[in-house]
Design a protein around this motif. Structure first.
Motif, PDB file in Angstrom:
ATOM      1  N   LEU A   1     -44.900 -71.947   1.013  1.00 59.33           N
ATOM      2  CA  LEU A   1     -43.978 -70.817   1.054  1.00 59.33           C
ATOM      3  C   LEU A   1     -43.928 -70.092  -0.281  1.00 59.33           C
ATOM      4  N   ASP A   2     -44.027 -70.843  -1.363  1.00 53.71           N
ATOM      5  CA  ASP A   2     -44.060 -70.214  -2.680  1.00 53.71           C
ATOM      6  C   ASP A   2     -45.315 -69.367  -2.833  1.00 53.71           C
ATOM      7  N   LEU A   3     -46.447 -69.851  -2.316  1.00 56.10           N
ATOM      8  CA  LEU A   3     -47.687 -69.063  -2.366  1.00 56.10           C
ATOM      9  C   LEU A   3     -47.563 -67.799  -1.518  1.00 56.10           C
ATOM     10  N   VAL A   4     -46.899 -67.903  -0.371  1.00 51.22           N
ATOM     11  CA  VAL A   4     -46.668 -66.721   0.464  1.00 51.22           C
ATOM     12  C   VAL A   4     -45.901 -65.661  -0.321  1.00 51.22           C
ATOM     13  N   ALA A   5     -44.842 -66.094  -1.022  1.00 52.96           N
ATOM     14  CA  ALA A   5     -44.038 -65.149  -1.796  1.00 52.96           C
ATOM     15  C   ALA A   5     -44.857 -64.529  -2.918  1.00 52.96           C
TER      16      ALA A   5
ATOM     17  N   ARG B   1     -55.297 -57.709   6.182  1.00 61.54           N
ATOM     18  CA  ARG B   1     -55.581 -57.792   7.605  1.00 61.54           C
ATOM     19  C   ARG B   1     -55.754 -59.238   8.072  1.00 61.54           C
ATOM     20  N   ALA B   2     -56.012 -60.144   7.110  1.00 61.25           N
ATOM     21  CA  ALA B   2     -56.234 -61.548   7.471  1.00 61.25           C
ATOM     22  C   ALA B   2     -55.811 -62.445   6.316  1.00 61.25           C
ATOM     23  N   LEU B   3     -55.545 -63.710   6.630  1.00 57.71           N
ATOM     24  CA  LEU B   3     -55.219 -64.712   5.621  1.00 57.71           C
ATOM     25  C   LEU B   3     -56.193 -65.878   5.747  1.00 57.71           C
TER      26      LEU B   3
ATOM     27  N   LEU C   1     -54.053 -61.147  10.972  1.00 64.28           N
ATOM     28  CA  LEU C   1     -52.678 -60.782  11.273  1.00 64.28           C
ATOM     29  C   LEU C   1     -52.646 -59.865  12.483  1.00 64.28           C
ATOM     30  N   THR C   2     -51.523 -59.823  13.143  1.00 68.42           N
ATOM     31  CA  THR C   2     -51.379 -58.920  14.283  1.00 68.42           C
ATOM     32  C   THR C   2     -51.600 -57.477  13.856  1.00 68.42           C
TER      33      THR C   2
ATOM     34  N   ASP D   1     -43.523 -60.707   3.294  1.00 69.66           N
ATOM     35  CA  ASP D   1     -43.444 -62.167   3.291  1.00 69.66           C
ATOM     36  C   ASP D   1     -43.313 -62.732   4.702  1.00 69.66           C
ATOM     37  N   GLU D   2     -42.512 -62.087   5.511  1.00 72.47           N
ATOM     38  CA  GLU D   2     -42.245 -62.599   6.854  1.00 72.47           C
ATOM     39  C   GLU D   2     -43.525 -62.698   7.682  1.00 72.47           C
ATOM     40  N   ASP D   3     -44.364 -61.660   7.621  1.00 70.17           N
ATOM     41  CA  ASP D   3     -45.601 -61.645   8.400  1.00 70.17           C
ATOM     42  C   ASP D   3     -46.624 -62.627   7.829  1.00 70.17           C
ATOM     43  N   LEU D   4     -46.719 -62.666   6.496  1.00 70.20           N
ATOM     44  CA  LEU D   4     -47.658 -63.585   5.863  1.00 70.20           C
ATOM     45  C   LEU D   4     -47.249 -65.033   6.124  1.00 70.20           C
ATOM     46  N   ARG D   5     -45.942 -65.294   6.096  1.00 70.79           N
ATOM     47  CA  ARG D   5     -45.447 -66.643   6.322  1.00 70.79           C
ATOM     48  C   ARG D   5     -45.805 -67.133   7.722  1.00 70.79           C
ATOM     49  N   THR D   6     -45.663 -66.262   8.714  1.00 67.82           N
ATOM     50  CA  THR D   6     -45.956 -66.657  10.091  1.00 67.82           C
ATOM     51  C   THR D   6     -47.399 -67.116  10.235  1.00 67.82           C
TER      52      THR D   6
END
Length: 332
Positions: free
Chosen positions: A206-210, A224-226, A244-245, A251-256
């Motif tokens: 989660l820290d990396l996502v932020a 577009r992708a992770l 990603l969709t 953060d919310e989209d990357l976290r999902t």
């Protein structure tokens, strides 16, 4: 290239320059010429041929203009080499002492200017190659240029020797190729000891996502992708990419997607030593399609994200907690 002109500019930024500031330097270069080749993390090439005609001035003056703009707008001084080729321009920028300056080497000056330089100062000559040459008494560029290409090839190898022989004579046919920063951005962390703790791993993710979200938003880009990369004790690794969709830097989209990737790894008792998260296939955030949302809760979270970004910009990245972690702090 027209005879009698030095039109290749090599720009060196200070070491440990932030990526955001480096991008701002590239924007200043783009104001001078449309032909800018980024050389991350702290250098760039500029082709000035058309810019000289457009601005109606000489290359040294353009270099001084660039320095003044960089110092006044960004607080960053630059070392700027200008020459007929990439090799000579990069060698020139490397010879500037102090924080910054402009050094121009004209076509007529190339041989005399390169000749006395230590061979290790020639751009493109690595430490091992320089050591081999010095072992044979070839300790300056002029001596290297005086050798036949065949002799240099016997010392350094066929391809490396040919390139070294050419560049010692100032020969470098490579053009400046317009290139922006790489279309990816990565953040990573390592664990001080092998970890099996799911809560610790999840908090690190989660820290990396932020971190990644903040980096993308500062760069005005969307992913577009992770790609999630896991490093295990013993040297084994695991990597998977998921799109990603829709492109996003929130953060919310990357976290999902990051959680989907972690779930796909199927970790049970694996001993992790490191995690990396990379945003792939980046695009300009202004060109990303925006879906009309009727989700007031999401809109409120995005507004809060903007506010926290401003606080981090002013007080530092640790000034506030991560918006990405909030929904999961009480998760089982």
């Amino acid at each position: 290239m027209q005879a009698g002109q030095a039109t290749v500019m090599h720009v060196r930024c200070p070491h440990r320059l932030s990526e955001e500031t480096y991008r701002q330097v590239l924007e200043l270069l783009a104001d001078l010429s449309p032909v800018v080749q980024a050389l991350p993390p702290a250098a760039a090439l500029v082709e000035l041929r058309g810019a000289l005609r457009y601005h109606g001035t000489d290359a040294v003056h353009l270099g001084e203009i660039l320095r003044v703009r960089s110092i006044s707008r960004l607080g960053v001084d630059l070392r700027i080499g200008i020459a007929p080729t990439i090799t000579v321009a990069a060698t020139a920028s490397g010879q500037i002492s102090g924080l910054g300056g402009v050094l121009c080497v004209t076509p007529e000056e190339v041989a005399d200017w390169l000749g006395p330089l230590p061979v290790q100062d020639l751009h493109g000559i690595g430490p091992r190659q320089a050591a081999v040459l010095c072992d044979y008494g070839i300790d300056c560029v002029g001596l290297l240029a005086a050798l036949s290409p065949a002799t240099v090839q016997r010392l350094l190898g066929k391809r490396a020797g040919r390139l070294a022989a050419d560049r010692a004579r100032g020969v470098d046919p490579r053009p400046v190729v317009p290139r922006a920063l790489p279309a990816s951005a990565a953040v990573r962390t390592s664990f001080p000891r092998h970890t099996l703790d799911g809560a610790v791993v999840r908090a690190a993710l989660l820290d990396l996502v932020a971190q990644l979200g903040l980096l993308l938003r500062r760069r005005d880009q969307a992913a577009r992708a992770l790609t999630l990369t896991l490093k295990f004790a013993g040297g084994a690794g695991w990597e998977k990419t998921r799109r990603l969709t829709e492109p996003s830097a929130h953060d919310e989209d990357l976290r999902t997607v990051a959680y989907q990737l972690m779930d796909a790894a199927g970790l049970q008792r694996a001993r992790l030593v490191g995690i990396a998260l990379r945003g792939e296939d980046l695009m300009d955030a202004g060109q990303a399609p925006q879906q009309i949302s009727l989700d007031r809760a999401r809109e409120s979270r995005l507004v809060a994200e903007q506010a926290m970004d401003r606080i981090r910009d002013k007080y530092g990245p640790g000034a506030v907690g991560s918006a990405a972690t909030a929904p999961f702090r009480n998760a089982s």
